[in-house]
Write an enzyme that holds these catalytic residues in place. Structure first.
Site, PDB file in Angstrom:
ATOM      1  N   ASP A   1      -4.668  -1.759   6.580  1.00 32.97           N
ATOM      2  CA  ASP A   1      -3.075  -2.004   6.638  1.00 32.97           C
ATOM      3  C   ASP A   1      -2.596  -0.716   7.174  1.00 32.97           C
ATOM      4  O   ASP A   1      -2.503   0.280   6.244  1.00 32.97           O
ATOM      5  CB  ASP A   1      -2.695  -2.637   5.396  1.00 32.97           C
ATOM      6  CG  ASP A   1      -1.150  -2.797   5.435  1.00 32.97           C
ATOM      7  OD1 ASP A   1      -0.395  -2.409   6.221  1.00 32.97           O
ATOM      8  OD2 ASP A   1      -0.488  -3.550   4.502  1.00 32.97           O
ATOM      9  N   HIS A   2      -2.335  -0.391   8.213  1.00 31.59           N
ATOM     10  CA  HIS A   2      -1.745   0.578   9.104  1.00 31.59           C
ATOM     11  C   HIS A   2      -0.456   1.209   8.436  1.00 31.59           C
ATOM     12  O   HIS A   2      -0.107   2.178   8.618  1.00 31.59           O
ATOM     13  CB  HIS A   2      -1.798   0.662  10.385  1.00 31.59           C
ATOM     14  CG  HIS A   2      -1.774   2.091  11.034  1.00 31.59           C
ATOM     15  ND1 HIS A   2      -2.138   3.007  10.467  1.00 31.59           N
ATOM     16  CD2 HIS A   2      -2.347   2.149  12.599  1.00 31.59           C
ATOM     17  CE1 HIS A   2      -2.391   4.012  11.355  1.00 31.59           C
ATOM     18  NE2 HIS A   2      -2.223   3.241  12.389  1.00 31.59           N
ATOM     19  N   ARG A   3       0.247   0.311   7.687  1.00 34.23           N
ATOM     20  CA  ARG A   3       1.482   0.794   6.860  1.00 34.23           C
ATOM     21  C   ARG A   3       1.040   1.623   5.764  1.00 34.23           C
ATOM     22  O   ARG A   3       1.688   2.707   5.418  1.00 34.23           O
ATOM     23  CB  ARG A   3       2.253  -0.363   6.452  1.00 34.23           C
ATOM     24  CG  ARG A   3       2.802  -1.188   7.433  1.00 34.23           C
ATOM     25  CD  ARG A   3       3.455  -2.247   6.711  1.00 34.23           C
ATOM     26  NE  ARG A   3       2.485  -3.146   5.918  1.00 34.23           N
ATOM     27  CZ  ARG A   3       2.703  -4.343   4.990  1.00 34.23           C
ATOM     28  NH1 ARG A   3       3.942  -4.653   5.021  1.00 34.23           N
ATOM     29  NH2 ARG A   3       1.661  -4.978   4.156  1.00 34.23           N
TER      30      ARG A   3
END
Ligand code: COA
Length: 450
Positions: free
Chosen positions: A422-424
């Site tokens: 999850d690139h967040r």
């Protein structure tokens, strides 16, 4: 002789479960822990055990009833030895129950469904109060406000699982009673409308154009089959994760030549122990070590509160391919377990998943998931993060490859790793660090001890 209540034990977090099978009848003798009922949770059927040995006096629930932890499902007579001193009170309570054999949830059956009863997922489905303007085909119209909802417990459960507001579903059963097909149809219709962009602006829907199905029969013979509940729930979860989580996948090859030599050398010992040592326990250990080294992967994001939840435990889910669909049992405290223990536990959980015997608690609490397709094949893939976890490791089939050692190519056994994240929560540099750590740990398993 004394009588005691048979109560529903801890359901491992499941709120309400549906009785799908009654395994005993009045007069049957049972031993402690003998199964009494089978109930169905989201992903598995579970047998509820007898609290002690004795004779079944009666069972007061029936197939289709919804029950929850602590509910009385029947009475058991024992020879007085074992009802932890509560047997007298228990039988008093039970006689109260005799006069009302319907379990408590049943009474709510015909109560009007509150609109906040449903989980309101997806948002577009339940918030879609205004009828979409230009879609042409609104199959499921909301019944008049205030009208009563007629639906049985199983249908209400399904509606809750799928986030469908029953007040908006048109019943096609007798006296407009809502049946399961109506709920499936409603959800499908709402999803299609949402995909076609036919939603109220600002509802949080993806608003992406939907895929229009042609009439396949014009191309050849077709047959339609209803989706199983597990398939429709999995489909929704995948869709939710895909739409909510900005995914990136990082690839790496781990040199597992030495690890495989060691694993193979364990074969005779494994035969003695009756435990098969596959590559999976090594991957579990390596992932646990990498999660400890890079704790930014062991988090969940609480976007509502703008908080990062740091987990101080290392539980890892393993994706298991079963005839019913994908299940993800969870191995707890992987960092504290040895390879043999992990091998035995993962084999046991995988078997339980295939037999549909996993308890809800055995599928909860994962920090991270491993999905291994290595026993099947493939060179790489991009797994979908099992949100609210923030990363998942896909493992493909190990293959011999020529690896340059600075002087010559050497044949080495290389294991392809695909880490989706999850690139967040995780940045690309950390993802590369994580896969490099895995390659290092599996490349020299002595480092797992450090
Ligand atoms: N490369 C090469 N061979 C591999 C391998 C890999 N990455 N991983 C496993 N194998 C081998 C094993 O060593 C074993 O071989 P052997 O019998 O010669 O020793 C064989 O493949 C079968 O292993 P398996 O029984 O699958 O055990 P496992 O511990 O590796 O995997 C599960 C257990 C539960 C993960 C697996 O059975 C499974 O269900 N995988 C599918 C998961 C899935 O569907 N994911 C999709 C999610 S989208």
């Amino acid at each position: 002789m004394s009588e005691q209540e048979i109560r529903v034990p801890d359901l491992g977090g499941a709120d309400e479960v549906e009785v799908i099978e009654i395994l005993v009848s009045a007069g049957d003798s049972v031993a402690e822990e003998d199964p009494i009922l089978t109930v169905e949770t989201d992903k598995a059927s579970v047998e509820l055990p007898s609290p002690s040995a004795g004779k079944i006096v009666k069972i007061i629930v029936k197939v289709g009833d919804k029950i929850k932890e602590g509910d009385v499902v029947g009475m058991l007579s024992s020879d007085g030895a074992s009802s932890d001193g509560a047997s007298d009170d228990a039988s008093d309570d039970a006689s109260d129950n005799n006069s009302a054999p319907e379990p408590e949830p049943k009474a709510k059956d015909d109560a009007p469904a509150k609109s906040d009863d449903s989980a309101r997922k997806p948002a577009a489905a339940s918030d879609n109060k205004a009828k979409p303007a230009d879609t042409g085909s609104v199959t499921y119209e909301a019944p008049a406000a205030g009208s009563k909802v007629h639906a049985g417990p199983a249908v209400r459960k399904l509606a809750r699982e799928l986030g469908a507001d029953l007040a908006r579903v048109k019943g096609s059963g007798p006296k407009s009673r809502i049946i399961k097909d109506d709920v499936h149809g409603y959800v499908k219709d709402q999803l299609q409308q949402a995909q076609q962009g036919a939603v109220v602006p600002g509802t949080g829907s993806s608003g992406i154009p939907g895929v229009k199905l042609p009439d396949f029969s014009q191309f050849g013979e077709v047959e339609r089959e209803g989706m199983s509940r597990m398939m429709s729930v999995t489909a929704l979860n995948m869709h939710r994760s895909w739409l909510n989580v900005p995914h990136v996948t990082q690839f790496e090859d781990a040199d597992i030549s030495d690890m495989e030599d060691f694993r193979k050398s364990l074969k005779p010992l494994g035969e003695k122990k009756g435990v098969k040592m596959t590559p999976l326990p090594f991957m579990l250990k390596a992932c646990a070590a990498a999660l400890a080294e890079l704790p930014q992967f062991n988090v969940a994001l609480d976007m509502d509160r703008k908080e990062v939840v740091h987990k101080k435990y290392i539980h890892i889910g393993i994706a298991v391919d079963t005839p019913y669909g994908l299940m993800v049992p969870v191995i707890r405290n992987v960092d504290q377990k040895g390879l043999w223990e992990l091998a035995a536990e993962s084999a046991e959980l995988a078997q339980k998943a295939r037999d549909k015997k996993l308890k809800p608690a055995e599928m909860q609490g994962a920090c991270f998931t491993i999905t291994s397709l290595g026993g099947i094949g493939g060179t790489a893939f991009t797994p979908i993060v099992n949100t609210p976890e923030v990363a998942i490791l896909g493992v493909s089939k190990a293959a011999m490859k020529p690896v340059w050692d600075g002087k010559a190519f050497q044949p080495r056994l290389m294991l392809p790793l695909s880490l989706s994240y999850d690139h967040r929560a995780v940045n690309g540099a950390d993802a590369a660090r994580f896969t490099s750590a895995l390659a290092r740990l599996m490349g020299d398993i002595r480092t797992l001890l450090l």
